[in-house]
Design a protein around this motif. Sequence first.
Motif, PDB file in Angstrom:
ATOM      1  N   ARG A   1       0.857  -1.177   0.000  1.00 35.48           N
ATOM      2  CA  ARG A   1       0.000   0.000   0.000  1.00 35.48           C
ATOM      3  C   ARG A   1       0.896   1.231   0.000  1.00 35.48           C
ATOM      4  O   ARG A   1       1.755   1.376   0.853  1.00 35.48           O
ATOM      5  CB  ARG A   1      -0.900  -0.038   1.231  1.00 35.48           C
ATOM      6  N   LEU A   2       0.664   2.121  -0.979  1.00 36.50           N
ATOM      7  CA  LEU A   2       1.401   3.382  -1.082  1.00 36.50           C
ATOM      8  C   LEU A   2       0.426   4.507  -1.407  1.00 36.50           C
ATOM      9  O   LEU A   2      -0.301   4.414  -2.400  1.00 36.50           O
ATOM     10  CB  LEU A   2       2.488   3.317  -2.155  1.00 36.50           C
TER      11      LEU A   2
ATOM     12  N   ASP B   1      -3.252   0.219  -3.596  1.00 44.53           N
ATOM     13  CA  ASP B   1      -2.616  -1.095  -3.589  1.00 44.53           C
ATOM     14  C   ASP B   1      -1.808  -1.255  -4.872  1.00 44.53           C
ATOM     15  O   ASP B   1      -2.349  -1.151  -5.971  1.00 44.53           O
ATOM     16  CB  ASP B   1      -3.659  -2.204  -3.486  1.00 44.53           C
TER      17      ASP B   1
ATOM     18  N   ASP C   1      -0.339  -0.608   8.186  1.00 49.13           N
ATOM     19  CA  ASP C   1      -0.328  -1.142   6.820  1.00 49.13           C
ATOM     20  C   ASP C   1       0.973  -0.860   6.067  1.00 49.13           C
ATOM     21  O   ASP C   1       1.137  -1.277   4.933  1.00 49.13           O
ATOM     22  CB  ASP C   1      -1.538  -0.641   6.027  1.00 49.13           C
TER      23      ASP C   1
ATOM     24  N   ASP D   1       2.206   1.942   4.864  1.00 52.87           N
ATOM     25  CA  ASP D   1       2.098   2.936   3.789  1.00 52.87           C
ATOM     26  C   ASP D   1       3.071   4.083   4.053  1.00 52.87           C
ATOM     27  O   ASP D   1       2.716   5.100   4.654  1.00 52.87           O
ATOM     28  CB  ASP D   1       0.655   3.431   3.685  1.00 52.87           C
TER      29      ASP D   1
ATOM     30  N   THR E   1       1.921   7.716   2.953  1.00 47.77           N
ATOM     31  CA  THR E   1       0.945   8.361   3.826  1.00 47.77           C
ATOM     32  C   THR E   1       1.551   8.684   5.183  1.00 47.77           C
ATOM     33  O   THR E   1       1.250   9.727   5.771  1.00 47.77           O
ATOM     34  CB  THR E   1      -0.312   7.483   3.956  1.00 47.77           C
TER      35      THR E   1
ATOM     36  N   SER F   1      -3.748   3.368   7.004  1.00 45.03           N
ATOM     37  CA  SER F   1      -3.128   4.686   7.128  1.00 45.03           C
ATOM     38  C   SER F   1      -4.039   5.814   6.682  1.00 45.03           C
ATOM     39  O   SER F   1      -3.905   6.939   7.160  1.00 45.03           O
ATOM     40  CB  SER F   1      -1.807   4.727   6.366  1.00 45.03           C
TER      41      SER F   1
END
Length: 158
Positions: free
Chosen positions: A22-23, A27, A39, A41, A44, A76
């Motif tokens: 996750r960015l 996804d 998660d 990220d 975030t 996030s």
Amino acid sequence: MRIGQGVDVHAFDVEGSATRIRLAGIDVPHTRALIAHSDGDVATHALMDALLGAAALGDIGQHFSDRDPQYADADSLVLLAKVMSMVFDAGFTVSNVDLTVIAEQPKLAKYTLAMREVLAQALDIQMNQVNVKATTTEKLGFVGREEGIAAMAVVMLQ
């Protein structure tokens, strides 16, 4: 006007440990998971730290400790909503965001538009106030060796 910057880094787990990461709320297909309490990220997380820094509200570790079980596997974007509530309560609005994800893999160019859309919605601002870009380290350092991913964010609050 207030300016804040944030940085986050997460290491990768073993090859084949995931199908995605996750960015910036998106996804992205990848074969390695990021090791994290939430998660993972990084984009975030860097953004949240930049927002908190600009408003002089501390950092994400103070508000969402990785020792607190309630944040295990936390989304996030949910945490970002809490940060935005704090920023608004402190009397600020977001003027703009510039976010850089630093990774050799996965390649992110085809995901940055969707990342901008998700973050603009989460921040309650227009898409032209959010920039997301990706870069590599030209095979140098832990990112270059594909041991992890980093992200840096700069925000301006009014």
